[in-house]
Design a protein around this motif. Structure first.
Motif, short mmCIF file in Angstrom:
data_model
loop_
_atom_site.label_atom_id
_atom_site.label_comp_id
_atom_site.label_asym_id
_atom_site.label_seq_id
_atom_site.Cartn_x
_atom_site.Cartn_y
_atom_site.Cartn_z
N GLY A 288 0.81 -1.23 0.00
CA GLY A 288 0.00 0.00 0.00
C GLY A 288 0.83 1.27 0.00
N TRP A 289 1.95 1.28 0.78
CA TRP A 289 2.73 2.53 0.86
C TRP A 289 4.23 2.34 1.09
N GLY A 290 4.65 1.12 1.40
CA GLY A 290 6.06 0.93 1.80
C GLY A 290 7.05 1.28 0.70
N VAL A 291 8.15 1.87 1.11
CA VAL A 291 9.23 2.23 0.18
C VAL A 291 10.54 1.64 0.69
N ALA A 292 11.24 0.92 -0.18
CA ALA A 292 12.55 0.38 0.17
C ALA A 292 13.61 1.09 -0.67
N VAL A 293 14.74 1.39 -0.06
CA VAL A 293 15.82 2.09 -0.76
C VAL A 293 17.09 1.25 -0.68
N LEU A 294 17.67 0.95 -1.84
CA LEU A 294 18.92 0.18 -1.89
C LEU A 294 20.11 1.12 -1.96
N VAL A 295 21.10 0.85 -1.12
CA VAL A 295 22.31 1.67 -1.06
C VAL A 295 23.55 0.83 -1.33
N GLY A 296 23.56 -0.42 -0.84
CA GLY A 296 24.75 -1.27 -0.91
C GLY A 296 25.18 -1.54 -2.34
N VAL A 297 26.48 -1.70 -2.54
CA VAL A 297 27.03 -1.99 -3.86
C VAL A 297 27.04 -3.50 -4.07
N PRO A 298 26.26 -4.01 -5.03
CA PRO A 298 26.17 -5.46 -5.23
C PRO A 298 27.39 -6.00 -5.98
N SER A 299 27.51 -7.32 -6.03
CA SER A 299 28.53 -7.95 -6.87
C SER A 299 28.10 -7.84 -8.32
N LYS A 300 29.08 -7.92 -9.22
CA LYS A 300 28.82 -7.74 -10.64
C LYS A 300 27.74 -8.68 -11.19
N ASP A 301 27.71 -9.93 -10.71
CA ASP A 301 26.79 -10.92 -11.29
C ASP A 301 25.46 -11.04 -10.54
N ASP A 302 25.23 -10.22 -9.53
CA ASP A 302 23.99 -10.34 -8.78
C ASP A 302 22.78 -9.97 -9.63
N SER A 303 21.64 -10.63 -9.35
CA SER A 303 20.41 -10.12 -9.95
C SER A 303 19.31 -10.17 -8.90
N PHE A 304 18.40 -9.20 -9.01
CA PHE A 304 17.36 -9.00 -8.00
C PHE A 304 16.12 -9.79 -8.40
N LYS A 305 15.68 -10.71 -7.54
CA LYS A 305 14.53 -11.55 -7.91
C LYS A 305 13.46 -11.42 -6.83
N THR A 306 12.29 -11.03 -7.27
CA THR A 306 11.15 -10.98 -6.35
C THR A 306 9.89 -11.20 -7.18
N HIS A 307 8.80 -11.55 -6.53
CA HIS A 307 7.59 -11.77 -7.32
C HIS A 307 6.95 -10.42 -7.67
N PRO A 308 6.55 -10.24 -8.95
CA PRO A 308 6.00 -8.95 -9.36
C PRO A 308 4.80 -8.51 -8.52
N VAL A 309 4.12 -9.46 -7.88
CA VAL A 309 2.96 -9.06 -7.09
C VAL A 309 3.38 -8.16 -5.91
#
Ligand SMILES: NC(=O)c1ccc[n+]([C@@H]2O[C@H](COP(=O)([O-])OP(=O)(O)OC[C@H]3O[C@@H](n4cnc5c(N)ncnc54)[C@H](O)[C@@H]3O)[C@@H](O)[C@H]2O)c1
Ligand SMILES: [Zn+2]
Ligand SMILES: [Zn+2]
Length: 379
Positions: A288-309
Motif C-alpha cells: 500500500g505505501w512501503g518504500v525500500a531504498v537500496l544503497v549497498g554496492v552489489p557484486s557484478k553478477d547479482d540479480s534481483f529476484k522478487t515476485h511482481p505481485v
C-alpha cells in the motif's frame, strides 16, 4: 606555490594485487590538466567500497591502483579552466561529480551527472585517458576519480566540494562518502514521515547514518538488521530501537519484520551490499505505501529476484547513489549541519591510524571491529 606545474613526489599506499596489503611507495603525481585540481590530502578514511574493489571479488580487477575516496584536503594547484577553486581552498573529493551543465545536473531530481558519474572500472583521468600517478615511469591506476590514499592526488574539479574552512577536516571527511550516503538515503529518498517505522539493513557506518536520518525524521521505531549481533550495542547510540539477526530465525527475515510491525515497515534502507538483504529489504515493507531504498554496492553478477505481485501491491523499490545529494550544490549545507551540531560525526569514528599503518584500517573493517577508521596523512 613552488610546486605548481611540477611533478610532486610523495607517499601513496599502492594496491599492487587484489586482496594483498597496500604498500607505501614514493609516487610521482603529475600536475593537474585542464579542469583538474591537485590537492593535498590531510585525512582519509576507509569505506567498504574500497575494500570491495581491493578484494576485487565480483568486481573488475584493475591493478596497480591507489584506492581511497572518503577524505578531505586542501587545493595545491589548479589546471587550466578551473575558476571556482584556488590554492588553499578546503575541499572534499567525491566519487560522483557534478559538472553543473548536463541534463542530470540541470534536473532537480538527479545527482547522476552524465560526465562525472561514478565509474569504478575507469582507472584513468577523463580528459586524456591517462593516469596522473606513476612509479618509476609505470602508471598506477586511479580509483573512482579520487584516489585519496596518497598525500597528493589529482581530481576533476567537478568532483570537489568547496567547504567552510573552519570545518575540522578529520571529521567532515566522513561526509565525502559513507555518512552523506546513508543520511541522504533516508532524508532525500526514503523520506519517512514522523512516527513511522523504519528498518535498516546493515549496521555499518552507512546504515547507522541512515538510522541517524530516520531519527532526525522522527521515526518512532528503527529496526536494525545485521548478521553480527555485536553491531547492536553500537547502534543504540544512533537511535536504533530494535534488532533482528536473520541467523536467529528459521524463517525469512521479511516475515519476522512483518510480524513485528503488523504487516511491514513503512520504509526500509538497505546498506549491506548483499543481494539477499536487498530482496528482504524490499519484501519487508508494508503493502500500500512501503518504500525500500537500496544503497549497498552489489557484486557484478547479482540479480534481483522478487515476485511482481510485491510491486502490484503498491510497494516501491528505489536505489540511490550518494544519498541523492548533488555533491557541489548540497554538501556544503551538510557540512553546516555538522557545524551547527544538528548532525554528530564523532560517534562514527571508532579508530584512528597514521598513514603508515593504513593496512590496519583494512584489518579492522574486515574483522567488523570498526565503523570508520580515520587515517591521518601527516605524521
Ligand atoms: N550507493 C552508494 O552511493 C554507496 C556509497 C557508500 C557505500 N555504499 C555501500 O554501502 C554498503 C555499506 O557500507 P559500510 O561502509 O557501512 O559497510 P560495513 O561493512 O561497515 O557495513 C555493512 C554491514 O552489513 C552487514 N550485512 C552484510 N550482509 C548482511 C545481510 N545479508 N543481512 C544483514 N546485514 C548484513 C554486515 O554485517 C555489516 O555490519 C556497502 O555495500 C558499500 O559499498 C554505497
Ligand atoms: Zn564509500
Ligand atoms: Zn553533470
Amino acid at each position: 606555490m613552488a610546486s605548481t606545474g611540477q611533478v610532486i613526489r610523495c607517499k601513496a599506499a599502492v594496491a599492487w594485487e587484489a586482496g594483498k596489503p597496500l604498500v607505501i611507495e614514493e609516487v610521482e603525481v603529475a600536475p593537474p590538466q585542464a579542469m583538474e585540481v591537485r590537492l593535498k590530502i590531510l585525512v582519509t578514511s576507509l569505506c567498504h567500497s574500497d575494500v570491495c574493489f581491493w578484494e576485487a571479488k565480483g568486481q573488475t580487477p584493475l591493478f596497480p591502483r591507489i584506492f581511497g575516496h572518503e577524505a578531505a584536503g586542501i587545493v595545491e594547484s589548479v589546471g587550466e579552466g578551473v575558476t571556482d577553486l584556488e590554492p588553499g581552498d578546503h575541499v572534499l573529493p567525491v566519487f560522483t561529480g557534478e559538472c553543473k551543465e548536463c541534463r542530470h545536473c540541470k534536473s532537480e531530481e538527479s545527482n547522476m551527472c552524465d560526465l562525472l558519474r561514478v565509474n569504478a572500472d575507469r582507472g584513468v583521468m577523463l580528459s586524456d585517458g591517462n593516469s596522473r600517478f606513476s612509479i618509476r615511469g609505470q602508471p598506477i591506476y586511479h580509483f573512482v576519480g579520487t584516489s585519496t590514499f596518497s598525500e597528493y592526488t589529482v581530481v576533476h574539479v567537478g568532483c570537489l566540494v568547496k567547504i567552510n574552512p573552519a570545518a575540522p577536516l578529520d571529521k567532515v571527511c566522513l561526509l565525502s562518502c559513507g555518512i552523506s550516503t546513508g543520511l541522504g538515503a533516508t532524508l532525500n529518498v526514503a523520506k519517512p514521515k514522523a512516527g513511522s517505522t523504519v528498518a535498516i539493513f546493515g549496521l555499518g557506518a552507512v546504515g547507522l547514518a541512515a538510522a541517524e536520518g530516520a531519527r532526525i525524521s522522527g521515526a518512532s521505531r528503527i529496526i536494525g538488521v545485521d548478521l553480527y549481533s555485536s553491531r547492536f550495542n553500537e547502534a543504540k547510540k544512533f537511535g536504533v530501537t530494535e534488532f533482528v539477526n536473520p541467523n536467529d530465525y528459521d524463517k525469512p527475515v521479511h516475515e519476522v519484520i512483518a510480524e513485528m510491525t503488523d504487516g511491514g515497515v513503512d520504509r526500509s534502507v538497505e546498506c549491506t551490499g548483499s543481494i539477499s538483504a536487498m530482496i528482504s529489504a524490499f519484501e519487508c515493507v508494508h503493502d500500500g505505501w512501503g518504500v525500500a531504498v537500496l544503497v549497498g554496492v552489489p557484486s557484478k553478477d547479482d540479480s534481483f529476484k522478487t515476485h511482481p505481485v510485491n510491486f502490484l501491491s503498491e510497494r516501491t523499490l528505489k536505489g540511490t547513489f550518494f544519498g541523492n545529494y548533488k555533491p557541489r550544490t548540497d554538501l556544503p549545507s551538510v557540512v553546516e549541519k555538522y557545524m551547527n551540531k544538528e548532525l554528530e560525526l564523532e560517534k562514527f569514528i571508532s579508530h584512528e591510524v597514521p598513514f603508515s599503518e593504513i593496512n590496519k584500517a583494512f584489518e579492522y573493517m574486515l574483522a567488523r571491529a570498526s565503523l570508520r577508521c580515520i587515517i591521518r596523512m601527516g605524521e
